[in-house]
Design a protein around this motif. Structure first.
Motif, PDB file in Angstrom:
ATOM      1  N   ASN A 341       0.916  -0.767   0.551  1.00  0.00           N
ATOM      2  CA  ASN A 341      -0.656  -0.084   0.083  1.00  0.00           C
ATOM      3  C   ASN A 341       1.391   0.778  -0.001  1.00  0.00           C
ATOM      4  O   ASN A 341       1.927   1.038   0.807  1.00  0.00           O
ATOM      5  CB  ASN A 341      -0.735   0.024   1.089  1.00  0.00           C
ATOM      6  CG  ASN A 341      -1.927  -0.665   1.391  1.00  0.00           C
ATOM      7  OD1 ASN A 341      -2.707  -0.565   0.207  1.00  0.00           O
ATOM      8  ND2 ASN A 341      -2.509  -1.489   1.872  1.00  0.00           N
ATOM      9  N   ALA A 342       0.455   1.822  -0.820  1.00  0.00           N
ATOM     10  CA  ALA A 342       1.528   3.391  -0.706  1.00  0.00           C
ATOM     11  C   ALA A 342       0.288   4.860  -0.363  1.00  0.00           C
ATOM     12  O   ALA A 342      -0.917   5.063  -1.239  1.00  0.00           O
ATOM     13  CB  ALA A 342       2.205   3.458  -2.012  1.00  0.00           C
ATOM     14  N   ILE A 343      -0.064   5.781   0.685  1.00  0.00           N
ATOM     15  CA  ILE A 343      -1.284   6.483   0.620  1.00  0.00           C
ATOM     16  C   ILE A 343      -0.780   8.036   0.905  1.00  0.00           C
ATOM     17  O   ILE A 343       0.592   7.866   1.833  1.00  0.00           O
ATOM     18  CB  ILE A 343      -1.637   6.099   1.629  1.00  0.00           C
ATOM     19  CG1 ILE A 343      -2.502   4.592   1.590  1.00  0.00           C
ATOM     20  CG2 ILE A 343      -2.849   7.322   1.799  1.00  0.00           C
ATOM     21  CD1 ILE A 343      -1.534   3.284   2.493  1.00  0.00           C
ATOM     22  N   LEU A 344      -0.553   8.706   0.259  1.00  0.00           N
ATOM     23  CA  LEU A 344      -0.191  10.210   0.383  1.00  0.00           C
ATOM     24  C   LEU A 344      -2.135  10.726   1.179  1.00  0.00           C
ATOM     25  O   LEU A 344      -2.597  11.127  -0.176  1.00  0.00           O
ATOM     26  CB  LEU A 344       0.279  10.550  -0.564  1.00  0.00           C
ATOM     27  CG  LEU A 344       0.505  12.031  -0.614  1.00  0.00           C
ATOM     28  CD1 LEU A 344       2.262  12.278   0.661  1.00  0.00           C
ATOM     29  CD2 LEU A 344       1.464  13.024  -1.921  1.00  0.00           C
ATOM     30  N   ASN A 345      -1.582  12.085   1.936  1.00  0.00           N
ATOM     31  CA  ASN A 345      -3.070  12.755   2.659  1.00  0.00           C
ATOM     32  C   ASN A 345      -2.379  14.099   3.005  1.00  0.00           C
ATOM     33  O   ASN A 345      -1.731  13.794   3.545  1.00  0.00           O
ATOM     34  CB  ASN A 345      -3.829  12.094   3.444  1.00  0.00           C
ATOM     35  CG  ASN A 345      -3.956  10.562   3.354  1.00  0.00           C
ATOM     36  OD1 ASN A 345      -5.583  10.341   3.040  1.00  0.00           O
ATOM     37  ND2 ASN A 345      -4.500   9.945   4.252  1.00  0.00           N
ATOM     38  N   TYR A 346      -3.210  14.532   2.146  1.00  0.00           N
ATOM     39  CA  TYR A 346      -3.094  16.154   2.520  1.00  0.00           C
ATOM     40  C   TYR A 346      -4.323  17.384   2.628  1.00  0.00           C
ATOM     41  O   TYR A 346      -4.679  17.001   2.393  1.00  0.00           O
ATOM     42  CB  TYR A 346      -2.320  16.966   1.752  1.00  0.00           C
ATOM     43  CG  TYR A 346      -2.272  18.593   1.208  1.00  0.00           C
ATOM     44  CD1 TYR A 346      -0.603  18.327   2.201  1.00  0.00           C
ATOM     45  CD2 TYR A 346      -2.678  19.111   1.005  1.00  0.00           C
ATOM     46  CE1 TYR A 346      -0.593  19.726   2.536  1.00  0.00           C
ATOM     47  CE2 TYR A 346      -2.551  21.146   1.629  1.00  0.00           C
ATOM     48  CZ  TYR A 346      -1.835  21.591   1.634  1.00  0.00           C
ATOM     49  OH  TYR A 346      -1.517  22.670   2.668  1.00  0.00           O
TER      50      TYR A 346
END
Length: 930
Positions: A341-346
């Motif tokens: 899994n690879a997740i980026l939240n902003y």
């Protein structure tokens, strides 16, 4: 040539066949234990095409496109035949199945796929068969309700409240008694003075389950009492998927305001960290010389080195915005499975309050006067920009009887705030001050967790290691106070006017290593042993500089003018603004805390329907402190906490029938003071005007816990439960205000305390498409004030409060515990249409009035946090080819509730301690999956 043609033709046929395949994936669950059923077989009926569940119970089966009948089997367990399983080309169909042992009747059970798909069977099975009293929420529930982050989803868990949309409190006990873990390992909070982790950094698309432990067992860490919240991330996504989302939120009371307050910050504020423009412009060891000294030119040089901005500036703001991208996949390589899994939240949250109020009140000395007298009141406007981003990278590999998983988390938060208000001082030196406060707080976490699981014969071995580093950096807090006089403005320090600037830096490491071994014996019995070592350290320092106007220079009503180049003091003119302040040893400290734990426990089947889970945990803690007190007397690596705690636990589970349990338990837990609490540090918050002073005399809190629960699981996603609990605290820690400085608080052990209450949960599908859920907690708490001493003379809190009684007022020997809510109510309605493309949810949450800061007695009133009635609505629509697009509309705080802390006293009107009016927020989010 003919052979070549045939070979090519066969390859094309095989390729076409493979291209028309999909996957059936899920978990086979043991109905007796709620655990994954290692070795269960999953086959297509009438064929040998099948898969074997691994030691977690997970399986993956490649099948041709079409509708299939699936058979799930295990030796001595009742087989289950599932009809109508639809496989789509290139897609994954998810199916979790529970099978139970039946030694008398082993006929197969036939069900349809629609009966068991999209429910919470896995989590409810775990909940039903768990050794602990637990509640939780699953990935299936996230999909059903449509919550995008964990902060919204957790509100539906029994006995849980979510403060500020990010911090989880269990059974109303507050942050101190709630522990949050990620994949079973502790991670520090973005706020290093809290146990609770900001759960809104976790998108629900990456979470397998969230389990809330209400009762302790020896394999859990001992420092929780209300509950332990474990967030389990997905190691193996069901299918390859990439999701991109973009969202905006609008609050009519906060956004697009031309009078929003801000100030000139750094170029990287939008990324959540300072670019260096706020950092101290010279070495922290620099001594700014006295202006009367021969080297007064240095004082001028250092004064000019500071940023010249002191005033809050009006600047139009934007609305809230968010962005996320997540990608995950599961790859089958024969006997090996690989998942990642690879997740980026902003997210950037803009807030503006045009009527923030802060007050300090006391009682009159005369007993016949019931009204409260203001000592200081502040009112005005406040604007802020809060940036939060997080990146998570996780990977796992599983082969034979082994699995390894690695997760890396980085979270960054930057908050820039500006306040302009009128500060009215009605105490000894009455004055009216115009106050500007400019702040920036930068928080970060870097965390890595490595997990190994191994099946050795019939034993399960797990080991975990976690390394965490966190920082809270607060550069150049600026607090400017100009006295408003009949002639204009002044900088008279005698009435509280002046300019102060603070530089604070806190660095903390948190590293832990854990091993657990589970050994089955006899029939349905299990022995578990394990150990953990945790090493924590913190370094903290404050630098404080103050600015004075020398020589009677002109003071305007604009704080920025004090730092204008022409208004800086020089040796030649002897007039203007000059800086002062040197490094003070008491403004820094270093602490370390080492914890070593070991346990042994067993799960034993005493009777056909009765299980006993009992054991003991031992934890040894040593805490060392280096720092100086306010008299600059140094302590070097002093041992300030040295405890060996023995924590016994007994849990009994009686199975009234297949779907109904009766649980009873006793266990002992504890809570330890935080680093800042057990210190000599003084930390001033210029926005709230609170000063927090540490207390090296603080001791651990020891708690005896008694729980009783009846639970009935009458369908796969419906349940009814009633619980009762009693908790006996020895040394409950509370924040207490000072008699002479009402804005100063200090932690204190508060003698003998207890909390007891009941919990009720009900989940029901009203119609096929409409469900209702509610949970209610009622809690009564008591502190014996005769067991609490408030000074070195042995005066009890009870005796001290006697001196402040009003005429006709009676004093009981007990009061409520600080931080303990008297009740929690969560309720929701959820609607979904037949094809599950529309989901709507209406929720209500409230936590009862809670004692926040305790009075030391005499003329100081208690401070309470008022109820916040949170009503929220969420609706989502999925559309596009196979549901690739999703639009979500949300309304938060529909009732427009206020966040309010108040002073309360006998027959007196409530007076404001702090008041914020957040208004309503309307959010729209679009997500695209491919």
């Amino acid at each position: 040539m003919k052979k070549l043609f045939l070979s090519i033709l066969m390859a094309c046929v095989c390729g076409a066949a493979m291209a028309q395949n999909g996957f059936l994936r899920g978990k086979i669950i043991d109905g007796e234990t709620g655990e994954g059923l290692f070795g269960a077989t999953v086959t297509k009926q009438g064929t040998t095409q099948g898969s074997v569940a691994d030691f977690d119970g997970n399986f993956s089966l490649s099948l041709p496109e079409g509708t299939h009948t699936i058979v799930v089997q295990f030796i001595s367990y009742q087989s289950k035949i599932i009809e109508g399983v639809v496989i789509v080309d290139g897609e994954v169909t998810n199916l979790d199945v529970t099978i139970s042992e039946d030694v008398q009747q082993l006929e197969s059970v036939v069900v349809t796929a629609e009966q068991i798909r999209d429910n919470e069977v896995a989590l409810l099975s775990v909940q039903k068969k768990s050794a602990n009293t637990i509640d939780g929420i699953s990935s299936a529930a996230f999909k059903k309700v449509g919550d995008s982050d964990l902060g919204g989803a957790m509100k539906r868990v029994t006995g849980v409240s979510v403060q500020g949309g990010k911090y989880v409190y269990v059974r109303g006990l507050g942050d101190r008694y709630t522990k949050t873990t990620l994949n079973g390992m502790s991670i520090p909070s973005l706020d290093p003075d809290k146990n609770a982790v900001q759960i809104d950094i976790f998108p629900t698309s990456t979470i397998e389950n969230v389990v809330v432990y209400k009762t302790f067992s020896p394999d859990l860490q001992g420092d929780f009492t209300g509950g332990a919240v474990d967030v389990e991330m997905k190691s193996f996504p069901e299918e390859k998927n990439t999701t991109v989302s973009l969202g905006f939120g609008y609050n009519p009371d906060m956004h697009f305001k031309s009078n929003n307050l801000s100030y000139q910050g750094g170029k990287t504020d939008f990324l959540g960290f300072d670019d260096g423009s706020r950092e101290l412009p010279f070495s922290k060891s620099t001594d700014i010389p006295n202006i009367n000294a021969s080297n007064g030119a240095d004082a001028e040089k250092y004064t000019r080195a500071f940023s010249p901005y002191l005033s809050a500036q009006e600047q139009q703001n934007f609305m809230n915005s968010s962005f996320s991208i997540a990608h995950g996949n599961q790859i089958d390589k024969g006997d090996m499975k690989i998942g990642y899994n690879a997740i980026l939240n902003y997210q950037n949250t803009q807030e503006y309050y045009d009527d923030v109020q802060i007050g300090r009140y006391r009682k009159e000395p005369e007993a016949d006067v019931t009204g409260l007298v203001p000592l200081n009141t502040k009112s005005g406007s406040q604007g802020s920009s809060d940036v939060l981003w997080s990146a998570l990278l996780s990977g796992a590999v599983k082969f034979d009887n082994n699995s390894f998983a690695l997760s890396l988390l980085r979270s960054q938060n930057g908050n820039s705030a500006a306040t302009n208000r009128i500060n009215a001082n009605q105490d000894d030196n009455p004055s009216i001050l115009q106050e500007d406060v400019l702040t920036y707080t930068q928080r970060s976490i870097t965390n890595g967790i490595l997990i190994g699981k191994h099946r050795i014969k019939n034993m399960d071995l797990e080991w975990r290691g976690a390394l965490s580093y966190s920082r809270q950096y607060e550069p150049d807090f600026r607090d400017s106070r100009l006295e408003i006089t009949d002639d204009g403005y002044g900088l008279n320090t005698g009435v509280g006017a002046g300019v102060n600037r603070y530089f604070r830096d806190l660095n903390e490491s948190n590293n832990s290593f854990k091993v657990d071994l589970s050994i089955p014996y006899a029939e349905k019995n299990k022995l578990k042993v394990g150990a953990i070592a945790t090493f924590k350290s913190r370094d903290f320092e404050i630098l404080n500089y103050y600015f004075r106007n020398i020589g009677g220079g002109e003071i305007t009503g604009v704080a920025d003018d004090l730092m204008a180049p022409e208004n800086i003091w020089t040796p030649a003119t002897g007039v203007g603004t000059v800086a002062n302040g040197n490094f003070v040893p008491s403004d820094q400290f270093s602490s370390s805390q080492n914890i070593f734990g070991a346990y042994v426990m067993t799960e034993m089947k005493l009777m056909d329907r009765l299980r006993a889970i009992y054991g003991v945990r031992a934890e040894l803690v040593k805490m060392n402190y280096t720092g100086a007190d306010q008299n600059q007397i140094a302590m070097t690596d002093s041992l300030v906490l040295d405890e060996l705690d023995i924590l016994p636990s007994v849990n009994l589970v009686y199975e009234l029938n297949e779907n109904m349990n009766l649980r009873a338990s006793y266990n002992k837990t504890l809570a330890r003071p935080t680093f800042s609490e057990k210190s000599n540090a003084q930390i001033y918050d210029p926005i709230s005007s609170l000063v927090r002073i540490g207390n090296l005399e603080l001791e651990e809190v020891h708690v005896n816990n008694y729980d009783l629960r009846w639970e009935y699981f009458y369908s796969a996603d419906e349940m009814l439960s009633v619980s009762g609990f009693y908790k006996d605290f020895d040394g409950h820690i509370e924040w207490v205000t000072f008699r002479t400085a009402l804005g100063t608080i200090k932690p204190r052990n508060s003698g003998e305390s207890r909390a007891y209450g009941v919990e009720f949960e009900f989940r029901k599908n009203i119609f096929n498409n409409l469900s209702f859920g509610t949970n209610l907690s009622l809690i009564k708490s008591e502190v014996d004030m005769k067991s609490v001493t408030v000074d070195d003379n042995g005066t009890t809190e009870y005796d001290s409060r006697l001196g402040g009684l009003r005429d006709g007022e009676e004093l009981k020997a007990t009061r409520s515990m600080a931080g303990q809510s008297p009740y929690l109510i969560n309720a929701y309605f959820n609607y979904k249409n037949n094809d599950n493309t529309i989901n709507a949810n209406l929720s209500y949450n409230v936590q009862g009035k809670t004692l926040a800061y305790v009075s030391p007695g005499d003329l100081v009133p208690d401070v309470y946090t008022k109820e916040f009635h949170s009503v929220n609505f969420n609706i989502s629509k999925t559309f596009g080819k196979v549901g690739t697009s999703k639009v979500t509309f949300r309304v938060d705080n529909i009732l427009g509730a206020q966040r309010k802390n108040v002073y309360e006293s006998y027959e007196a009107n409530e007076e404001v301690f702090s008041l914020y009016k957040p208004g309503r927020t309307f959010s729209l989010k679009y997500a695209y999956s491919f």
